[in-house]
Design an enzyme around this catalytic site. Sequence first.
Site, PDB file in Angstrom:
ATOM      1  N   ASN A  16       0.813  -1.372   0.076  1.00  0.00           N
ATOM      2  CA  ASN A  16       0.104   0.117  -0.041  1.00  0.00           C
ATOM      3  C   ASN A  16       0.987   1.088   0.049  1.00  0.00           C
ATOM      4  OD1 ASN A  16      -1.987   1.991   0.307  1.00  0.00           O
ATOM      5  ND2 ASN A  16      -2.195   1.691   2.535  1.00  0.00           N
ATOM      6  N   LYS A  18       0.010   4.207  -0.445  1.00  0.00           N
ATOM      7  CA  LYS A  18      -0.536   5.392   0.248  1.00  0.00           C
ATOM      8  C   LYS A  18      -0.587   6.793  -0.814  1.00  0.00           C
ATOM      9  CE  LYS A  18       0.270   3.331   4.798  1.00  0.00           C
ATOM     10  NZ  LYS A  18       0.063   3.676   6.138  1.00  0.00           N
ATOM     11  N   HIS A 103      -9.775   0.633   4.366  1.00  0.00           N
ATOM     12  CA  HIS A 103      -8.361   0.954   5.144  1.00  0.00           C
ATOM     13  C   HIS A 103      -8.618   1.840   6.281  1.00  0.00           C
ATOM     14  CE1 HIS A 103      -4.337   2.226   5.958  1.00  0.00           C
ATOM     15  NE2 HIS A 103      -4.012   0.999   5.474  1.00  0.00           N
ATOM     16  N   GLU A 105      -7.084   4.276   7.639  1.00  0.00           N
ATOM     17  CA  GLU A 105      -6.795   5.896   7.054  1.00  0.00           C
ATOM     18  C   GLU A 105      -8.098   6.304   6.368  1.00  0.00           C
ATOM     19  OE1 GLU A 105      -2.918   5.494   5.586  1.00  0.00           O
ATOM     20  OE2 GLU A 105      -2.413   4.802   7.350  1.00  0.00           O
ATOM     21  N   GLU A 175      -5.826  -5.316  10.355  1.00  0.00           N
ATOM     22  CA  GLU A 175      -4.826  -4.389  10.774  1.00  0.00           C
ATOM     23  C   GLU A 175      -5.103  -3.504  11.918  1.00  0.00           C
ATOM     24  OE1 GLU A 175      -2.595  -2.791   6.668  1.00  0.00           O
ATOM     25  OE2 GLU A 175      -4.348  -1.568   7.140  1.00  0.00           O
ATOM     26  N   GLY A 181       1.964   2.182  10.667  1.00  0.00           N
ATOM     27  CA  GLY A 181       2.975   3.195  10.623  1.00  0.00           C
ATOM     28  C   GLY A 181       3.483   3.490  11.967  1.00  0.00           C
ATOM     29  N   SER A 221       3.170  -2.095  10.460  1.00  0.00           N
ATOM     30  CA  SER A 221       4.685  -2.305  10.609  1.00  0.00           C
ATOM     31  C   SER A 221       5.300  -3.571  10.156  1.00  0.00           C
ATOM     32  CB  SER A 221       5.013  -1.867  11.922  1.00  0.00           C
ATOM     33  OG  SER A 221       4.315  -0.422  12.285  1.00  0.00           O
TER      34      SER A 221
HETATM   35  C1  PEP Z   1      -0.842  -0.034   5.942  1.00  0.00           C
HETATM   36  O1  PEP Z   1      -0.897   0.886   5.118  1.00  0.00           O
HETATM   37  O2  PEP Z   1      -1.776  -0.724   5.673  1.00  0.00           O
HETATM   38  C2  PEP Z   1       0.298  -0.548   6.804  1.00  0.00           C
HETATM   39  C3  PEP Z   1       0.090  -1.604   7.304  1.00  0.00           C
HETATM   40  O3  PEP Z   1       1.290   0.345   7.021  1.00  0.00           O
HETATM   41  P1  PEP Z   1       2.538   0.136   7.801  1.00  0.00           P
HETATM   42  O4  PEP Z   1       3.006  -0.915   6.992  1.00  0.00           O
HETATM   43  O5  PEP Z   1       3.522   1.379   7.385  1.00  0.00           O
HETATM   44  O6  PEP Z   1       2.400   0.124   9.282  1.00  0.00           O
END
Ligand code: PEP
Length: 257
Positions: A16, A18, A103, A105, A175, A181, A221
Amino acid sequence: MPSRDRHHRRPIIAANWKMHKTGADAGAFFAELIQALGNEPRHFAVVAPPFTAIAAAVEAARDLPDFAIAGQNCDWRASGAFTGEVSAPMLAAAGCGYVIIGHSERRQFFGETDESVNRRIRAALDAGLVALVCVGETLAEREAGQTEAVLTRQFERGFHGFSSEEMLHCVLAYEPVWAIGTGRTATPEMAQQAHAVLRGLAHQLGGGEVAHHLRILYGGSVKPDNLTGLLAQPDIDGGLVGGASLDANTFAKLLRS
Ligand code: PEP
């Protein structure tokens, strides 16, 4: 190199990006990735660039087997006066095979609800896309002991009205919001616990076949040094990766974990 014998659920590693990378950046990423991957065995890959880099990513990944490009979101309507939106049929026409839906976000910053997630999944499937549906609890919800209740609500409302056949065209991503992040990964055991809850819900709603085949990715992460431990869990079928997916060599490592 992928080591597990899990023929019925081949792992997926999804990137992803973003709001990162232009079309030119996408071209450079794929040139580096193709070099790094060679012909070695690896997991199925999905890359979700921003809308403006989708065409370049589709072109660059054209000859890569076991690879799909994804949108990061789609509207639930096919077309119309909705300034700034992109529809599922538009993503399909642009060469996407997948779309990320719900997601955290999007839920957190753009007002998405379980109900709009439900409509977006419908639009994705109608357009022939695989819906990569995200669920997960916030830190406050986890600390209040509500993780299972939150996952149940998001799953039941998100998939409300879908047949087992339709659920088989979806991929789920767990998630935990507190791990995205932040550098804080759920331990493999914590993640497995949540994945087992989700597989149980898939069984309740879709039946045995859905529970058996539904791929549930972990996101939060994920890095090359923690992916192997996560993939060793029986109900973790891949990763949805933000930060660590931006570098082609790191993504190549994840694809071979
Ligand atoms: C994500 O964007 O779904 C995500 C898990 O980000 P990160 O791996 O940076 O934590």
